[in-house]
Design a protein around this motif. Sequence first.
Motif, PDB file in Angstrom:
ATOM      1  N   GLU A 261     -31.592  -9.830 -25.072  1.00  0.00           N
ATOM      2  CA  GLU A 261     -32.378 -11.046 -24.885  1.00  0.00           C
ATOM      3  C   GLU A 261     -31.505 -12.156 -24.301  1.00  0.00           C
ATOM      4  OE1 GLU A 261     -35.593 -13.078 -27.708  1.00  0.00           O
ATOM      5  OE2 GLU A 261     -33.538 -13.585 -28.301  1.00  0.00           O
ATOM      6  N   THR A 262     -30.276 -12.296 -24.811  1.00  0.00           N
ATOM      7  CA  THR A 262     -29.364 -13.320 -24.314  1.00  0.00           C
ATOM      8  C   THR A 262     -29.026 -13.086 -22.844  1.00  0.00           C
ATOM      9  OG1 THR A 262     -28.396 -13.507 -26.529  1.00  0.00           O
ATOM     10  CG2 THR A 262     -27.155 -14.461 -24.718  1.00  0.00           C
ATOM     11  N   GLN A 263     -28.799 -11.834 -22.463  1.00  0.00           N
ATOM     12  CA  GLN A 263     -28.497 -11.508 -21.070  1.00  0.00           C
ATOM     13  C   GLN A 263     -29.670 -11.861 -20.157  1.00  0.00           C
ATOM     14  OE1 GLN A 263     -27.423  -7.358 -21.064  1.00  0.00           O
ATOM     15  NE2 GLN A 263     -25.536  -7.703 -22.224  1.00  0.00           N
ATOM     16  N   VAL A 264     -30.881 -11.587 -20.632  1.00  0.00           N
ATOM     17  CA  VAL A 264     -32.075 -11.906 -19.841  1.00  0.00           C
ATOM     18  C   VAL A 264     -32.211 -13.417 -19.671  1.00  0.00           C
ATOM     19  CG1 VAL A 264     -34.602 -11.897 -19.900  1.00  0.00           C
ATOM     20  CG2 VAL A 264     -33.346  -9.794 -20.342  1.00  0.00           C
ATOM     21  N   PHE A 265     -31.930 -14.169 -20.735  1.00  0.00           N
ATOM     22  CA  PHE A 265     -31.973 -15.633 -20.628  1.00  0.00           C
ATOM     23  C   PHE A 265     -31.017 -16.119 -19.541  1.00  0.00           C
ATOM     24  CE2 PHE A 265     -33.414 -16.612 -25.280  1.00  0.00           C
ATOM     25  CZ  PHE A 265     -34.637 -16.045 -24.994  1.00  0.00           C
ATOM     26  N   ALA A 266     -29.797 -15.575 -19.529  1.00  0.00           N
ATOM     27  CA  ALA A 266     -28.799 -15.993 -18.543  1.00  0.00           C
ATOM     28  C   ALA A 266     -29.278 -15.694 -17.121  1.00  0.00           C
ATOM     29  CB  ALA A 266     -27.470 -15.292 -18.823  1.00  0.00           C
ATOM     30  N   GLU A 267     -29.879 -14.541 -16.930  1.00  0.00           N
ATOM     31  CA  GLU A 267     -30.372 -14.167 -15.606  1.00  0.00           C
ATOM     32  C   GLU A 267     -31.540 -15.059 -15.179  1.00  0.00           C
ATOM     33  OE1 GLU A 267     -31.311 -10.054 -15.891  1.00  0.00           O
ATOM     34  OE2 GLU A 267     -29.241  -9.463 -16.352  1.00  0.00           O
ATOM     35  N   LEU A 268     -32.437 -15.341 -16.101  1.00  0.00           N
ATOM     36  CA  LEU A 268     -33.594 -16.171 -15.774  1.00  0.00           C
ATOM     37  C   LEU A 268     -33.200 -17.602 -15.441  1.00  0.00           C
ATOM     38  CD1 LEU A 268     -36.122 -14.994 -18.527  1.00  0.00           C
ATOM     39  CD2 LEU A 268     -36.366 -14.651 -16.074  1.00  0.00           C
ATOM     40  N   LEU A 269     -32.198 -18.120 -16.177  1.00  0.00           N
ATOM     41  CA  LEU A 269     -31.798 -19.512 -16.011  1.00  0.00           C
ATOM     42  C   LEU A 269     -30.736 -19.698 -14.937  1.00  0.00           C
ATOM     43  CD1 LEU A 269     -31.691 -20.294 -19.816  1.00  0.00           C
ATOM     44  CD2 LEU A 269     -33.367 -21.198 -18.198  1.00  0.00           C
ATOM     45  N   GLY A 270     -30.158 -18.589 -14.483  1.00  0.00           N
ATOM     46  CA  GLY A 270     -29.161 -18.664 -13.426  1.00  0.00           C
ATOM     47  C   GLY A 270     -27.854 -19.295 -13.850  1.00  0.00           C
ATOM     48  N   THR A 271     -27.488 -19.155 -15.130  1.00  0.00           N
ATOM     49  CA  THR A 271     -26.252 -19.731 -15.626  1.00  0.00           C
ATOM     50  C   THR A 271     -25.799 -18.975 -16.866  1.00  0.00           C
ATOM     51  OG1 THR A 271     -25.171 -21.781 -16.363  1.00  0.00           O
ATOM     52  CG2 THR A 271     -27.415 -21.414 -17.107  1.00  0.00           C
ATOM     53  N   HIS A 272     -24.535 -19.109 -17.197  1.00  0.00           N
ATOM     54  CA  HIS A 272     -24.036 -18.516 -18.434  1.00  0.00           C
ATOM     55  C   HIS A 272     -24.634 -19.245 -19.636  1.00  0.00           C
ATOM     56  CE1 HIS A 272     -21.332 -16.909 -21.463  1.00  0.00           C
ATOM     57  NE2 HIS A 272     -21.041 -18.146 -21.825  1.00  0.00           N
ATOM     58  N   VAL A 273     -25.098 -18.505 -20.625  1.00  0.00           N
ATOM     59  CA  VAL A 273     -25.622 -19.115 -21.844  1.00  0.00           C
ATOM     60  C   VAL A 273     -24.823 -18.600 -23.034  1.00  0.00           C
ATOM     61  CG1 VAL A 273     -27.939 -19.247 -20.838  1.00  0.00           C
ATOM     62  CG2 VAL A 273     -27.345 -17.308 -22.305  1.00  0.00           C
ATOM     63  N   GLN A 274     -24.886 -19.344 -24.133  1.00  0.00           N
ATOM     64  CA  GLN A 274     -24.119 -18.986 -25.327  1.00  0.00           C
ATOM     65  C   GLN A 274     -25.050 -18.919 -26.524  1.00  0.00           C
ATOM     66  OE1 GLN A 274     -21.071 -21.788 -26.339  1.00  0.00           O
ATOM     67  NE2 GLN A 274     -20.141 -20.484 -27.898  1.00  0.00           N
ATOM     68  N   ARG A 275     -25.107 -17.762 -27.166  1.00  0.00           N
ATOM     69  CA  ARG A 275     -25.924 -17.604 -28.370  1.00  0.00           C
ATOM     70  C   ARG A 275     -25.121 -18.129 -29.555  1.00  0.00           C
ATOM     71  NH1 ARG A 275     -30.492 -14.523 -29.729  1.00  0.00           N
ATOM     72  NH2 ARG A 275     -31.161 -15.109 -27.660  1.00  0.00           N
ATOM     73  N   LEU A 276     -25.622 -19.185 -30.191  1.00  0.00           N
ATOM     74  CA  LEU A 276     -24.907 -19.834 -31.288  1.00  0.00           C
ATOM     75  C   LEU A 276     -25.309 -19.293 -32.653  1.00  0.00           C
ATOM     76  CD1 LEU A 276     -25.157 -23.546 -30.046  1.00  0.00           C
ATOM     77  CD2 LEU A 276     -23.322 -21.902 -29.627  1.00  0.00           C
ATOM     78  N   ALA A 277     -26.548 -18.847 -32.784  1.00  0.00           N
ATOM     79  CA  ALA A 277     -27.036 -18.381 -34.085  1.00  0.00           C
ATOM     80  C   ALA A 277     -28.241 -17.479 -33.871  1.00  0.00           C
ATOM     81  CB  ALA A 277     -27.432 -19.573 -34.963  1.00  0.00           C
ATOM     82  N   THR A 278     -28.461 -16.575 -34.829  1.00  0.00           N
ATOM     83  CA  THR A 278     -29.641 -15.706 -34.772  1.00  0.00           C
ATOM     84  C   THR A 278     -30.239 -15.567 -36.172  1.00  0.00           C
ATOM     85  OG1 THR A 278     -28.397 -13.646 -35.149  1.00  0.00           O
ATOM     86  CG2 THR A 278     -28.693 -14.343 -32.862  1.00  0.00           C
ATOM     87  N   ILE A 279     -31.540 -15.450 -36.211  1.00  0.00           N
ATOM     88  CA  ILE A 279     -32.241 -15.223 -37.479  1.00  0.00           C
ATOM     89  C   ILE A 279     -31.813 -13.889 -38.064  1.00  0.00           C
ATOM     90  CG2 ILE A 279     -34.517 -14.815 -38.495  1.00  0.00           C
ATOM     91  CD1 ILE A 279     -35.643 -16.783 -36.406  1.00  0.00           C
ATOM     92  N   ALA A 280     -31.624 -12.891 -37.198  1.00  0.00           N
ATOM     93  CA  ALA A 280     -31.234 -11.557 -37.663  1.00  0.00           C
ATOM     94  C   ALA A 280     -29.884 -11.573 -38.360  1.00  0.00           C
ATOM     95  CB  ALA A 280     -31.196 -10.582 -36.484  1.00  0.00           C
ATOM     96  N   HIS A 281     -29.032 -12.556 -38.018  1.00  0.00           N
ATOM     97  CA  HIS A 281     -27.704 -12.667 -38.627  1.00  0.00           C
ATOM     98  C   HIS A 281     -27.727 -13.519 -39.892  1.00  0.00           C
ATOM     99  CE1 HIS A 281     -23.348 -13.872 -38.804  1.00  0.00           C
ATOM    100  NE2 HIS A 281     -23.212 -12.596 -38.531  1.00  0.00           N
ATOM    101  N   GLY A 282     -28.908 -14.018 -40.252  1.00  0.00           N
ATOM    102  CA  GLY A 282     -29.028 -14.820 -41.461  1.00  0.00           C
ATOM    103  C   GLY A 282     -29.153 -16.305 -41.228  1.00  0.00           C
ATOM    104  N   ASP A 283     -29.163 -16.721 -39.962  1.00  0.00           N
ATOM    105  CA  ASP A 283     -29.331 -18.135 -39.658  1.00  0.00           C
ATOM    106  C   ASP A 283     -30.806 -18.513 -39.717  1.00  0.00           C
ATOM    107  OD1 ASP A 283     -26.494 -18.773 -38.902  1.00  0.00           O
ATOM    108  OD2 ASP A 283     -26.903 -17.240 -37.402  1.00  0.00           O
ATOM    109  N   GLY A 284     -31.078 -19.794 -39.859  1.00  0.00           N
ATOM    110  CA  GLY A 284     -32.462 -20.230 -39.955  1.00  0.00           C
ATOM    111  C   GLY A 284     -33.211 -20.175 -38.646  1.00  0.00           C
ATOM    112  N   VAL A 285     -32.472 -20.257 -37.527  1.00  0.00           N
ATOM    113  CA  VAL A 285     -33.069 -20.336 -36.196  1.00  0.00           C
ATOM    114  C   VAL A 285     -32.201 -19.566 -35.207  1.00  0.00           C
ATOM    115  CG1 VAL A 285     -33.798 -21.916 -34.354  1.00  0.00           C
ATOM    116  CG2 VAL A 285     -33.956 -22.653 -36.722  1.00  0.00           C
TER     117      VAL A 285
END
Length: 254
Positions: free
Chosen positions: A199-223
Amino acid sequence: MPALAPDAVVVVEDRVGTRNRVARLILANGPTTAADLAARLGLTPAGVRRHLDALLAEGLVEAREQRVYGHRGRGRPAKVFALTGAGRSVFHHTYDEMAIDALRFIAQSGGESAVDAFARRRFVGLAERYRSLLAGADPAERPRLLADALTADGYAASTRSTASAPAPGKHPVQGAQVCQHHCPVQHVAEEFPQLCEAETQVFAELLGTHVQRLATIAHGDGVCTTFIPVPPTPVTAPPDAVTQSSEQSEGAPA
C-alpha cells in the motif's frame, strides 16, 4: 423477564445510538479525548464519560496516554480513547480468517515472494482508479484527494499539514500526513505486513514522490499515518527587485 415500557425503550435506543456515534467518531478521528468527543457531540463531559465507560466495560474502547510529538510541556499528557481490535471488528472487516488461511497457503506453497506478489496485485485495481482521480492535480492537493478516495473505500481517511522530524544537521521537511483511521484488513495485515508495504509503495507511485509510513493500525498504532513531503512553492522576486539586481550587476566593476 418483564417487557420494557415504551418510554424505557426510547431511552435505551437513544443511549445505544449515542454510544455508536461516540465509537464512530473515534474511528473517524483516531484516539480522541473525552473533552473533544463531548464538544463534537454537543454533550457534557459527564455525559460522554458514561458512554465511554460502557464502551470500556465492553472491551470496545481502551484508554491510553496521548502521544506528544516534539516538545512536551509539564504535566501528564491527556488521556485519549481508542478503539480496540474488538471495537474495530464491529465495523467493516471482511472474511479475516479465510483471508489469513489463504495467505498462509500462498506462503507455504510459493514462499514470501508469492505473498509479496499477491499484496502488490491486490492494490493494482485500487491504484488504477486512484490514478485517474489524481491525474493533473496540483501536488499540494494530491494528499487530500487520496484521503477522499480512501474514505470512499472505507478507510475513514483525513489529512493534516505537518513537518517531518529533522535529520541531524537538516531542516524539517514540510508536508502532509494522510491518516487512515480504519483498516478493513487489520487482522490480516498483523500477520502479513506485506499488505501495508505494498500500500505504501502504491501511495508513492500515485503521488509521484517518496512517502514515509510513520504508523500502522496493524502494528498497534491508533491510526495508519503516512508522511508525504510537499514540494516547496517557488519564490518569485518582485519585478523591481529583479531590475535593481540586474542594474547593480551591470554597474559592478569587472
